[in-house]
Design an enzyme around this catalytic site. Structure first.
Site, mmCIF file in Angstrom:
data_model
loop_
_atom_site.group_PDB
_atom_site.id
_atom_site.type_symbol
_atom_site.label_atom_id
_atom_site.label_comp_id
_atom_site.label_asym_id
_atom_site.label_seq_id
_atom_site.Cartn_x
_atom_site.Cartn_y
_atom_site.Cartn_z
ATOM 1 N N LYS A 24 70.339 63.487 77.400
ATOM 2 C CA LYS A 24 69.207 62.537 77.667
ATOM 3 C C LYS A 24 67.941 63.004 78.664
ATOM 4 O O LYS A 24 68.315 63.429 79.442
ATOM 5 C CB LYS A 24 70.056 61.309 78.295
ATOM 6 C CG LYS A 24 71.087 60.651 77.641
ATOM 7 C CD LYS A 24 71.823 59.403 78.253
ATOM 8 C CE LYS A 24 72.808 58.732 77.410
ATOM 9 N NZ LYS A 24 73.373 57.570 78.141
ATOM 10 N N LYS B 123 71.530 59.964 68.699
ATOM 11 C CA LYS B 123 72.398 58.602 69.029
ATOM 12 C C LYS B 123 71.512 57.528 69.524
ATOM 13 O O LYS B 123 70.716 57.565 70.583
ATOM 14 C CB LYS B 123 73.274 59.094 70.080
ATOM 15 C CG LYS B 123 74.388 57.828 70.567
ATOM 16 C CD LYS B 123 75.593 58.242 71.282
ATOM 17 C CE LYS B 123 76.270 57.118 72.158
ATOM 18 N NZ LYS B 123 75.287 56.103 73.066
#
Length: 552
Positions: free
Chosen positions: A430, A481
């Protein structure tokens, strides 16, 4: 006064003469007169406006490259109406400042549904402080740190940002030490000697030694404390991304290509392959009752763990899609959210608890029945390392085991240079806080070198900025994702992914594979690849989408 004025005029004259000499030397070194004459001779048949256009293009090539002149940080609202950070970049182009681009970075805070009001108030204050501090860093210091740098020099930009952040960390450490030193020391009470422990109870007749111990399960380890995050750190990651986007904008190239070239010395696109299509007819499907969570996922009540999978099977059948061929599933198990610490077990459904060992059996049974499940994300808490090992040994050749919340942050992974604390196939990366573009390049190289998958993932709080998709594609992630197909900030990313696919197909750089070769991970890569030099990747495109299908 006259002598002073004459002296000043003489100084100006000398400066002008020096500038003329420098200009003449530059023209002679670059042979400008000859090139200009050739250009004029080659455009004699054009209209004056065309000639001037050619001259402008020619001299623009001799101009100084664009350089950063202004960076602005602003608080904006994300997709949930919560504050986050936006960064704008301006550059000097041919002696004039010009706005280039802007980016938004999500915060690292997780959204907890049904949280207590006091918890929400505390998190709101933390979020506000994190964003406001980042804005101050950018507007008061970072612009000065990066002023005059060429945006394409990403390594130097990230180096200066890293040094700046290290100074902020040191300042925060010194401030906390000063606060502790100013606190009045509290006298500790004299130690109390505890009474001796009572003697063990006498063994009853017929009781076998150690029987009670064998019935007791191993105690559940408490959760590790979250990694500390310095307020303002999101300014580092946001500015790094903004500079990369400015470089792409100035070069008139897509951001994913700029990042790919940053990772690889040169881009070698694979030969185009034919993508298999499907023309299944769409039939009417019964309405599904439920609500959509803040992550964009449909939440429904179910009686068995398998019921959501059967529901997805029925939906795909109605759409004419074959699971395992046209569609694969990844389950975001979110093991850290399932643990009931009062009972020391995972609560897979309301009223249904399972021990960590029983969870291994549950996952293996699911993969045996539903082989179209190709990935399990966070099947356990990171503290249950034995169960990670057991699950990897049982499913490594049939299913990807992915660590998300169970993984450390990018900065910690790079600090310790160790990504294999648990047994898994890959990590969810991330882009938050102080993670720069250089850090993302380094972590993907580290993962590739150890034969691990890089999965780029979004955070709970995100904006409509679609740079995450370019990061995933440009840095060669295997999956991305993005969550459920709902809300504008998520659909923007899906649309960006489709646009990149179209560009790659048109340019002939599209490489598509529907096969998932799990045998690639059958051997422990960390032992054999720890010291191996990173070789060229077969393909950096495409990146596939992992949509959270359910929580176990």
């Amino acid at each position: 006064m006259g002598d002073e004025g004459g002296s000043r005029r003489g100084g100006i004259t000398r400066d002008l003469q020096k500038l003329k000499q420098q200009a003449m030397a530059y023209y002679q070194e670059n042979d400008v007169p000859r090139k200009l004459e050739e250009l004029l001779n080659s455009t004699f048949y054009l209209q004056p406006a065309d000639v001037y256009g050619h001259l402008a293009n020619y001299f623009s090539k001799l101009a100084k490259p664009p350089s950063i002149c202004k960076i602005v940080g602003k608080p904006i609202l994300d997709g949930l109406g919560l504050p986050t950070l936006q960064v704008e970049i301006s550059c000097i182009i041919q002696n004039f400042p010009k706005y280039i681009c802007s980016v938004a970075i999500p915060t690292h805070f997780e959204i907890v549904e049904n949280a207590l009001p006091e918890v929400l108030d505390a998190e709101e204050a933390e979020r506000d402080q994190a964003v406001n501090t980042a804005v101050q860093w950018i507007n008061l210091s970072i612009t000065e740190e990066l002023w005059g740098l060429v945006p394409s020099n990403q390594a130097e930009v990230d180096h200066r940002l890293r040094i700046f952040f290290e100074h902020k960390v040191q300042e925060d450490k010194e401030r906390k030490e000063l606060e502790r030193s100013q606190e009045e020391p509290v006298l500790a009470p004299p130690p109390v000697i505890p009474p001796p422990p009572p003697p063990p109870p006498s063994k009853k007749k017929g009781q076998k030694a150690g029987r009670r111990d064998t019935l007791l399960e191993k105690p559940v380890l408490p959760p590790e404390p979250p990694e500390p995050v310095l307020h303002g750190s999101m300014a580092i990651g946001a500015v790094s991304l903004a500079v990369a986007k400015a470089s792409a904008t100035l070069a008139s190239t897509p951001l994913y290509l700029t990042l790919a070239l940053l990772k690889h010395d040169q881009l070698q696109p694979p030969k185009p392959e034919t993508k298999k299509g499907h023309n299944g007819g769409k039939r009417a499907q019964p309405p599904i009752t439920g609500k959509v969570s803040h992550l964009g996922c449909l939440t429904i009540n179910y009686d068995t763990v398998e019921q959501p999978l059967l529901l997805i099977q029925g939906i795909c059948s109605n759409l004419g899609l074959e699971l395992g061929v046209n569609v694969h599933l990844a389950i975001n198990c979110a093991g850290h959210e399932l643990m009931d610490y009062s009972k020391g077990k995972y609560e897979v459904m309301v009223g249904t608890q399972k021990s960590a060992a029983e969870m291994v059996e549950l996952y293996v049974d699911l993969i045996n029945k539903y082989p179209f499940i190709i990935a399990l994300i966070d099947p356990f808490r990171k503290e249950d390392s034995e169960q990670w090992d057991s699950l990897y040994a049982a499913l490594a050749s049939r299913c990807y085991i992915i660590a998300g919340a169970a993984s450390r942050s990018v900065s910690k992974l790079l600090e310790y240079r160790n990504i294999s604390t648990l047994k898994f196939h890959g990590l969810i990366i991330k882009h938050t806080n102080q993670t720069t573009m250089s850090d993302l390049v380094e972590i993907t190289h580290l993962l590739n070198g150890k034969k691990h998958l890089a999965v780029f993932g979004s955070t709970d709080s995100e904006s409509s900025d679609d740079s995450l998709v370019d990061l995933a594609v440009g840095l060669g992630a295997r999956f991305i994702k993005l969550g459920g197909l709902s809300r504008g900030e998520r659909m923007t990313k899906y649309n960006r992914l489709l646009a990149i696919e179209e560009e790659l197909v048109q340019s002939g750089a599209w490489g598509f594979s529907e096969e998932h070769n799990f045998s690639f991970f059958q051997e422990d890569a960390t032992a054999t690849m720890a010291e191996e030099t990173l070789g060229p990747l077969d393909s950096i495109f495409p990146t596939e989408v992992v949509e959270e299908s359910a929580k176990a």
